[in-house]
Scaffold this motif. Sequence first.
Motif, PDB file in Angstrom:
ATOM      1  N   GLY A 195       0.786  -1.234   0.000  1.00  0.00           N
ATOM      2  CA  GLY A 195       0.000   0.000   0.000  1.00  0.00           C
ATOM      3  C   GLY A 195       0.811   1.272   0.000  1.00  0.00           C
ATOM      4  N   VAL A 196       2.141   1.193  -0.163  1.00  0.00           N
ATOM      5  CA  VAL A 196       2.946   2.416  -0.091  1.00  0.00           C
ATOM      6  C   VAL A 196       3.492   2.830  -1.450  1.00  0.00           C
ATOM      7  N   ASP A 197       3.094   2.152  -2.517  1.00  0.00           N
ATOM      8  CA  ASP A 197       3.463   2.520  -3.884  1.00  0.00           C
ATOM      9  C   ASP A 197       4.965   2.753  -4.057  1.00  0.00           C
ATOM     10  N   GLY A 198       5.764   1.858  -3.489  1.00  0.00           N
ATOM     11  CA  GLY A 198       7.202   1.895  -3.718  1.00  0.00           C
ATOM     12  C   GLY A 198       7.981   2.840  -2.833  1.00  0.00           C
ATOM     13  N   LYS A 199       7.316   3.624  -2.013  1.00  0.00           N
ATOM     14  CA  LYS A 199       8.031   4.575  -1.143  1.00  0.00           C
ATOM     15  C   LYS A 199       8.542   3.847   0.103  1.00  0.00           C
ATOM     16  N   VAL A 200       9.460   2.911  -0.126  1.00  0.00           N
ATOM     17  CA  VAL A 200       9.950   2.061   0.961  1.00  0.00           C
ATOM     18  C   VAL A 200      10.797   2.855   1.948  1.00  0.00           C
ATOM     19  N   GLY A 201      11.535   3.861   1.453  1.00  0.00           N
ATOM     20  CA  GLY A 201      12.358   4.669   2.337  1.00  0.00           C
ATOM     21  C   GLY A 201      11.536   5.363   3.410  1.00  0.00           C
ATOM     22  N   TRP A 202      10.405   5.943   3.016  1.00  0.00           N
ATOM     23  CA  TRP A 202       9.523   6.584   3.990  1.00  0.00           C
ATOM     24  C   TRP A 202       8.931   5.550   4.941  1.00  0.00           C
ATOM     25  N   PHE A 203       8.589   4.377   4.394  1.00  0.00           N
ATOM     26  CA  PHE A 203       8.060   3.293   5.215  1.00  0.00           C
ATOM     27  C   PHE A 203       9.067   2.884   6.294  1.00  0.00           C
ATOM     28  N   LEU A 204      10.330   2.706   5.878  1.00  0.00           N
ATOM     29  CA  LEU A 204      11.372   2.301   6.834  1.00  0.00           C
ATOM     30  C   LEU A 204      11.669   3.412   7.835  1.00  0.00           C
ATOM     31  N   ALA A 205      11.563   4.683   7.402  1.00  0.00           N
ATOM     32  CA  ALA A 205      11.787   5.793   8.327  1.00  0.00           C
ATOM     33  C   ALA A 205      10.729   5.799   9.428  1.00  0.00           C
ATOM     34  N   GLY A 206       9.472   5.585   9.033  1.00  0.00           N
ATOM     35  CA  GLY A 206       8.411   5.521  10.037  1.00  0.00           C
ATOM     36  C   GLY A 206       8.589   4.339  10.964  1.00  0.00           C
ATOM     37  N   ARG A 207       9.031   3.216  10.404  1.00  0.00           N
ATOM     38  CA  ARG A 207       9.260   2.014  11.217  1.00  0.00           C
ATOM     39  C   ARG A 207      10.397   2.240  12.215  1.00  0.00           C
ATOM     40  N   LEU A 208      11.474   2.874  11.764  1.00  0.00           N
ATOM     41  CA  LEU A 208      12.606   3.132  12.649  1.00  0.00           C
ATOM     42  C   LEU A 208      12.201   4.065  13.792  1.00  0.00           C
ATOM     43  N   CYS A 209      11.440   5.107  13.479  1.00  0.00           N
ATOM     44  CA  CYS A 209      11.038   6.066  14.514  1.00  0.00           C
ATOM     45  C   CYS A 209      10.152   5.399  15.572  1.00  0.00           C
TER      46      CYS A 209
ATOM     47  N   VAL B 229      -1.660  -0.126 -15.044  1.00  0.00           N
ATOM     48  CA  VAL B 229      -0.470  -0.388 -14.243  1.00  0.00           C
ATOM     49  C   VAL B 229       0.713   0.479 -14.634  1.00  0.00           C
ATOM     50  N   ASP B 230       0.532   1.323 -15.710  1.00  0.00           N
ATOM     51  CA  ASP B 230       1.677   2.106 -16.152  1.00  0.00           C
ATOM     52  C   ASP B 230       1.798   3.436 -15.408  1.00  0.00           C
ATOM     53  N   CYS B 231       0.715   3.993 -14.891  1.00  0.00           N
ATOM     54  CA  CYS B 231       0.746   5.271 -14.198  1.00  0.00           C
ATOM     55  C   CYS B 231      -0.046   5.193 -12.906  1.00  0.00           C
ATOM     56  N   PRO B 232       0.467   4.543 -11.896  1.00  0.00           N
ATOM     57  CA  PRO B 232      -0.247   4.459 -10.633  1.00  0.00           C
ATOM     58  C   PRO B 232      -0.331   5.821  -9.967  1.00  0.00           C
ATOM     59  N   ALA B 233      -1.367   6.019  -9.194  1.00  0.00           N
ATOM     60  CA  ALA B 233      -1.546   7.282  -8.501  1.00  0.00           C
ATOM     61  C   ALA B 233      -0.456   7.455  -7.442  1.00  0.00           C
ATOM     62  N   PRO B 234       0.125   8.648  -7.376  1.00  0.00           N
ATOM     63  CA  PRO B 234       1.186   8.859  -6.388  1.00  0.00           C
ATOM     64  C   PRO B 234       0.639   8.838  -4.970  1.00  0.00           C
ATOM     65  N   THR B 235       1.497   8.439  -4.058  1.00  0.00           N
ATOM     66  CA  THR B 235       1.137   8.402  -2.651  1.00  0.00           C
ATOM     67  C   THR B 235       1.963   9.438  -1.912  1.00  0.00           C
ATOM     68  N   ARG B 236       1.326  10.236  -1.067  1.00  0.00           N
ATOM     69  CA  ARG B 236       2.042  11.229  -0.281  1.00  0.00           C
ATOM     70  C   ARG B 236       2.956  10.538   0.723  1.00  0.00           C
ATOM     71  N   PRO B 237       4.111  11.154   1.022  1.00  0.00           N
ATOM     72  CA  PRO B 237       5.059  10.518   1.950  1.00  0.00           C
ATOM     73  C   PRO B 237       4.464  10.211   3.307  1.00  0.00           C
ATOM     74  N   GLY B 238       3.492  11.019   3.751  1.00  0.00           N
ATOM     75  CA  GLY B 238       2.921  10.806   5.073  1.00  0.00           C
ATOM     76  C   GLY B 238       2.275   9.450   5.237  1.00  0.00           C
ATOM     77  N   VAL B 239       1.682   8.921   4.156  1.00  0.00           N
ATOM     78  CA  VAL B 239       1.011   7.623   4.246  1.00  0.00           C
ATOM     79  C   VAL B 239       2.010   6.494   4.490  1.00  0.00           C
ATOM     80  N   PRO B 240       3.100   6.367   3.691  1.00  0.00           N
ATOM     81  CA  PRO B 240       4.083   5.305   3.988  1.00  0.00           C
ATOM     82  C   PRO B 240       4.713   5.443   5.368  1.00  0.00           C
ATOM     83  N   VAL B 241       4.945   6.680   5.823  1.00  0.00           N
ATOM     84  CA  VAL B 241       5.525   6.869   7.155  1.00  0.00           C
ATOM     85  C   VAL B 241       4.583   6.324   8.218  1.00  0.00           C
ATOM     86  N   LEU B 242       3.298   6.629   8.092  1.00  0.00           N
ATOM     87  CA  LEU B 242       2.324   6.150   9.077  1.00  0.00           C
ATOM     88  C   LEU B 242       2.184   4.635   9.020  1.00  0.00           C
ATOM     89  N   VAL B 243       2.200   4.076   7.805  1.00  0.00           N
ATOM     90  CA  VAL B 243       2.099   2.619   7.670  1.00  0.00           C
ATOM     91  C   VAL B 243       3.324   1.950   8.292  1.00  0.00           C
TER      92      VAL B 243
END
Length: 285
Positions: free
Chosen positions: A33-47, A94-108
């Motif tokens: 559910g984070v549309d590839g923004k793994v860095g933000w996901f890991l940042a939220g997880r680390l915090c 599948v060629d142009c997925p909707a962008p996800t704001r960084p806040g969502v991956p951080v919260l996830v």
Amino acid sequence: MQAIIALLASGLAAGLVAGTVSCTAVQGGLLAGVDGKVGWFLAGRLCSYTLAGALLGWLGSVVRLPPAVRAVFLVVAGIVVIAFAVRLIRRDHVDCPAPTRPGVPVLVGAATILVPCGVTVGMEIVAVSSGSPVGGAAVMAGFVLGSAPAFALLGFLLRRVSRTRLARVAGVVALLAGVWTIGSGLSLGGWLPGPAAPAAATAAGSSATIWATRVGYRPGFVTLRAGVPVTLDFRLVDRGCTGTVTLDGHDYALPSIVRLPPQRPGTLRYVCSMGMYAGFIRFAQ
């Protein structure tokens, strides 16, 4: 300072060796559910893990979630993963997925602290025993950093797949992961019927040795005498989900010797902290 470095190193080693498989299996579906923004996901997880470690080191077991609450969060996480999976399966373009704001991956990513894998619970117990906010934060941060490469690789693969026609295949896999997560939560909470313990003609003694392996507890069924104090010697064979056992509403990091008061005739169930593997103790006269 040396103690802090040792705690950080132990958390890092646990994340690399055991958390890589354990946590990606439980929490990896949320990456869908984070549309590839793994860095933000890991940042939220680390915090969130670092903050939780500091709180555990400061307040001890007061802030630890009981097994029933963790079971509810596992069920909720499974439902969220299923929702992400359905979105992948039903995606038309599948060629142009909707962008996800960084806040969502951080919260996830931050929310993964509420869906702990078995190794996470073991690290939380280490954080509690450190008796220090800095020590607790160090061991939990090290654990996240150790498991980060596996999450990054999984996120990269999911992102590549989601841009192709295989997105629906990934959605089906995530759907199965969500169902499995819900089942683990139901098992951890004791809300699933388990196999009946085999009847025994005579009760055994008042103690038993149980070995925790990667594929469950051996023996899975133990018969002990009712009405007398009981000693359970849990020994660890392999690191993994079974390394932390939930018994009678309490978590124990293995190896551990658990002493129980006299029990009434009946069956007592214990389970790994992820709800994947269970064992049964039958008390007989």
